[in-house]
Design a protein around this motif. Structure first.
Motif, PDB file in Angstrom:
ATOM      1  N   THR A  75       0.834  -1.197   0.000  1.00 36.36           N
ATOM      2  CA  THR A  75       0.000   0.000   0.000  1.00 36.36           C
ATOM      3  C   THR A  75       0.869   1.246   0.000  1.00 36.36           C
ATOM      4  OG1 THR A  75      -1.716  -1.173   1.199  1.00 36.36           O
ATOM      5  CG2 THR A  75      -1.831   1.213   1.216  1.00 36.36           C
ATOM      6  N   TRP A  76       1.911   1.265   0.830  1.00 33.36           N
ATOM      7  CA  TRP A  76       2.796   2.424   0.886  1.00 33.36           C
ATOM      8  C   TRP A  76       3.603   2.573  -0.407  1.00 33.36           C
ATOM      9  CZ3 TRP A  76       1.957   6.334   3.745  1.00 33.36           C
ATOM     10  CH2 TRP A  76       1.266   6.177   4.928  1.00 33.36           C
ATOM     11  N   ALA A  82       2.059   6.920  -6.579  1.00 29.04           N
ATOM     12  CA  ALA A  82       1.075   7.960  -6.911  1.00 29.04           C
ATOM     13  C   ALA A  82       1.665   9.351  -6.672  1.00 29.04           C
ATOM     14  CB  ALA A  82      -0.194   7.774  -6.090  1.00 29.04           C
ATOM     15  N   GLY A  83       2.420   9.514  -5.577  1.00 36.71           N
ATOM     16  CA  GLY A  83       3.074  10.797  -5.311  1.00 36.71           C
ATOM     17  C   GLY A  83       4.107  11.134  -6.365  1.00 36.71           C
ATOM     18  N   LEU A  84       4.901  10.127  -6.766  1.00 35.68           N
ATOM     19  CA  LEU A  84       5.895  10.338  -7.819  1.00 35.68           C
ATOM     20  C   LEU A  84       5.224  10.747  -9.125  1.00 35.68           C
ATOM     21  CD1 LEU A  84       8.815  10.199  -8.831  1.00 35.68           C
ATOM     22  CD2 LEU A  84       8.429   7.763  -9.296  1.00 35.68           C
ATOM     23  N   PHE A  89       3.983  14.958 -13.183  1.00 34.41           N
ATOM     24  CA  PHE A  89       3.030  15.785 -13.919  1.00 34.41           C
ATOM     25  C   PHE A  89       3.330  17.270 -13.718  1.00 34.41           C
ATOM     26  CE2 PHE A  89      -0.081  12.131 -13.838  1.00 34.41           C
ATOM     27  CZ  PHE A  89      -0.079  11.960 -15.205  1.00 34.41           C
ATOM     28  N   VAL A  90       3.608  17.664 -12.473  1.00 29.62           N
ATOM     29  CA  VAL A  90       3.873  19.070 -12.183  1.00 29.62           C
ATOM     30  C   VAL A  90       5.169  19.529 -12.855  1.00 29.62           C
ATOM     31  CG1 VAL A  90       4.434  20.677 -10.312  1.00 29.62           C
ATOM     32  CG2 VAL A  90       2.555  19.069 -10.040  1.00 29.62           C
ATOM     33  N   VAL A  91       6.224  18.727 -12.742  1.00 37.50           N
ATOM     34  CA  VAL A  91       7.503  19.090 -13.341  1.00 37.50           C
ATOM     35  C   VAL A  91       7.382  19.184 -14.861  1.00 37.50           C
ATOM     36  CG1 VAL A  91       9.868  18.277 -13.740  1.00 37.50           C
ATOM     37  CG2 VAL A  91       8.903  18.223 -11.449  1.00 37.50           C
ATOM     38  N   SER A  92       6.686  18.229 -15.478  1.00 43.90           N
ATOM     39  CA  SER A  92       6.527  18.294 -16.936  1.00 43.90           C
ATOM     40  C   SER A  92       5.745  19.534 -17.350  1.00 43.90           C
ATOM     41  CB  SER A  92       5.832  17.031 -17.454  1.00 43.90           C
ATOM     42  OG  SER A  92       4.472  16.995 -17.064  1.00 43.90           O
ATOM     43  N   GLY A  93       4.805  19.976 -16.530  1.00 47.77           N
ATOM     44  CA  GLY A  93       4.072  21.210 -16.832  1.00 47.77           C
ATOM     45  C   GLY A  93       4.978  22.427 -16.813  1.00 47.77           C
TER      46      GLY A  93
END
Length: 160
Positions: A75-76, A82-84, A89-93
């Motif tokens: 689970t962890w 999911a966090g990665l 997504f943010v960095v690619s933006g």
């Protein structure tokens, strides 16, 4: 659990609620006392309708699920992935925005060089305040023409 255990739990909750109701009537008035009385009657109603057992089973299931969530390495690992993914997504933006900004800056620099009239090292004289003509705008979009007109008006007013 047996029926007597459920009855004892209901009685304990109702007695605690009755004490709370009495304190609410004395300290806060009738409105709060009646609200407390309504909450006091809920455990008895839940026991009589069988809902109390259902609520306890649901709470137990949620507790089991949460315990499995906390102590399960898979689970962890999934939460980490999911966090990665969110970070990627943010960095690619950000990278995409920078690339688009550089492309726009390159186009703007090319347009500025084209508007100065320098062709093959020969500078053409320009009248101060003259607007660019739309005759050379065959390949450009109407938005580019409008932006060129706006930039020319700003330069005419001395705003650069």
């Amino acid at each position: 659990m047996e029926g007597t255990t459920w009855a004892a739990l209901t009685a304990a909750l109702t007695v605690a609620g009755a004490i709370w109701t009495w304190i609410a009537f004395r300290r806060r008035g009738a409105a709060n006392g009646l609200r407390a009385l309504g909450f006091t009657l809920l455990p008895a109603a839940a026991w009589l309708t069988g809902t109390l057992e259902m609520v306890v089973e649901i709470a137990g299931s949620v507790t089991d699920w949460a315990t499995g969530l906390v102590f399960n390495i898979f689970t962890w690992t999934g939460i980490g992935l999911a966090g990665l993914a969110a970070v990627l997504f943010v960095v690619s933006g950000f990278i995409r925005d920078r690339q688009l900004g550089r492309a726009r800056a390159g186009k703007a620099a090319g347009k500025a060089a084209g508007r100065t009239g320098t062709s093959a090292g020969v500078a053409s004289p320009k009248k101060r305040g003259a607007l660019p003509s739309s005759s050379g705008a065959a390949g450009r979009s109407p938005i580019d023409d409008e932006m060129a007109d706006i930039e020319a008006l700003l330069k005419k007013r001395g705003i650069e």
